[in-house]
Design an enzyme around this catalytic site. Structure first.
Site, PDB file in Angstrom:
ATOM      1  N   GLY A  29      31.206   1.085 111.466  1.00 38.43           N
ATOM      2  CA  GLY A  29      30.059   0.635 112.246  1.00 38.43           C
ATOM      3  C   GLY A  29      28.792   1.332 111.822  1.00 38.43           C
ATOM      4  O   GLY A  29      28.740   1.977 110.776  1.00 38.43           O
ATOM      5  N   ASN A  30      27.752   1.183 112.613  1.00 39.06           N
ATOM      6  CA  ASN A  30      26.477   1.836 112.302  1.00 39.06           C
ATOM      7  C   ASN A  30      25.779   2.248 113.593  1.00 39.06           C
ATOM      8  O   ASN A  30      26.254   1.949 114.687  1.00 39.06           O
ATOM      9  CB  ASN A  30      25.599   0.914 111.446  1.00 39.06           C
ATOM     10  CG  ASN A  30      25.271  -0.378 112.156  1.00 39.06           C
ATOM     11  OD1 ASN A  30      24.518  -0.391 113.124  1.00 39.06           O
ATOM     12  ND2 ASN A  30      25.850  -1.479 111.690  1.00 39.06           N
TER      13      ASN A  30
END
Ligand code: C5P
Length: 226
Positions: A29-30
């Site tokens: 993810g980020n």
């Protein structure tokens, strides 16, 4: 803020960050919070637009007056954006889209076993949704806006990215571990394909959103759409 200059316009906004699953419990993810995309949605509603907000993993409450679609991965986001764009006057890609996803998905949780090497994760490219939407222009006069978070050479990289992606406007900002992500404020420069560069001083994400809508509504063709 301003008048209902987006009345009769359909705007599609993506927000948040995609998650690319490795197994049923893990993902790549980020750090995108989705707050800038939500500020764009709120301000567009206030300016009279019909708003479709496509959100990925923000956990934020639905903004009043917007149609909200929820997605998880880049591939799901692409599908939702392409479909909504068919009927859109403006598409704003504020979501942080993973450039790569794991090439394999393990249907059961990946286990660690004594004496075994650490697993190697191999990645494949995700589709570039912004570039695709900008190349497609599914409606005449459609305006396509991208975002670019850069850690260095912000303007040089931004100008190059604007050209490469083929969008009309690109909002570039400098990011780092302590900057922008999750914050209520933002500072940016909005680059336009026609060469105009609009600096937006440090301030609320709504103010940046309103500057984007100012630049968008100044670029509408007189009788494009409804
Ligand atoms: O190339 P980069 O990820 O820096 O570009 C950022 C812009 O491109 C954002 O507007 C983001 O939403 C969009 N993007 C996309 N699809 C990708 C990667 C980025 O639409 N696979």
């Amino acid at each position: 803020v301003t008048g209902p200059d987006l009345a009769g316009r359909h705007v599609v906004i993506s927000a948040g960050g995609t998650r690319e699953p490795l197994d049923p419990v893990r993902f790549l993810g980020n750090r995108s919070s989705g707050k800038q995309g939500y500020a764009l949605a709120r301000t567009a509603v206030a300016r009279g637009a019909r708003v479709t907000l496509i959100e990925a993993n923000t956990g934020l409450p639905d903004p009043a007056g917007a149609d909200v679609l929820r997605v998880g991965t880049a591939v799901q986001l692409r599908e939702a954006v392409i479909e909504a764009a068919a009927d859109a006057d403006v598409v704003v890609m504020a979501a942080a889209v993973a450039d790569f996803r794991p090439s394999d998905y393990a249907p059961g949780k990946i286990k660690k076993k004594d004496g075994q090497d650490a697993p190697v994760v191999s990645l494949v490219r995700n589709p570039d949704i912004l570039a695709e939407v900008a190349a497609e222009r599914s409606r005449p006069g459609q305006i396509v806006v991208g975002f670019a978070a850069e850690t260095d050479d912000v303007l040089v990289n931004g100008r190059e990215k604007l050209r490469r992606k083929g969008c009309d406007l690109l909002v570039v900002n400098e990011v780092g571990e302590r900057k922008t992500f999750g914050s209520e404020e933002n500072e940016a420069v909005v680059l336009a394909a026609d060469g105009q560069e609009t600096p937006v001083p440090y301030g609320p994400k709504e103010a940046l959103a309103d500057t984007v809508w100012d630049l968008v509504s100044g670029r509408f063709q007189p009788n494009s759409s409804s």
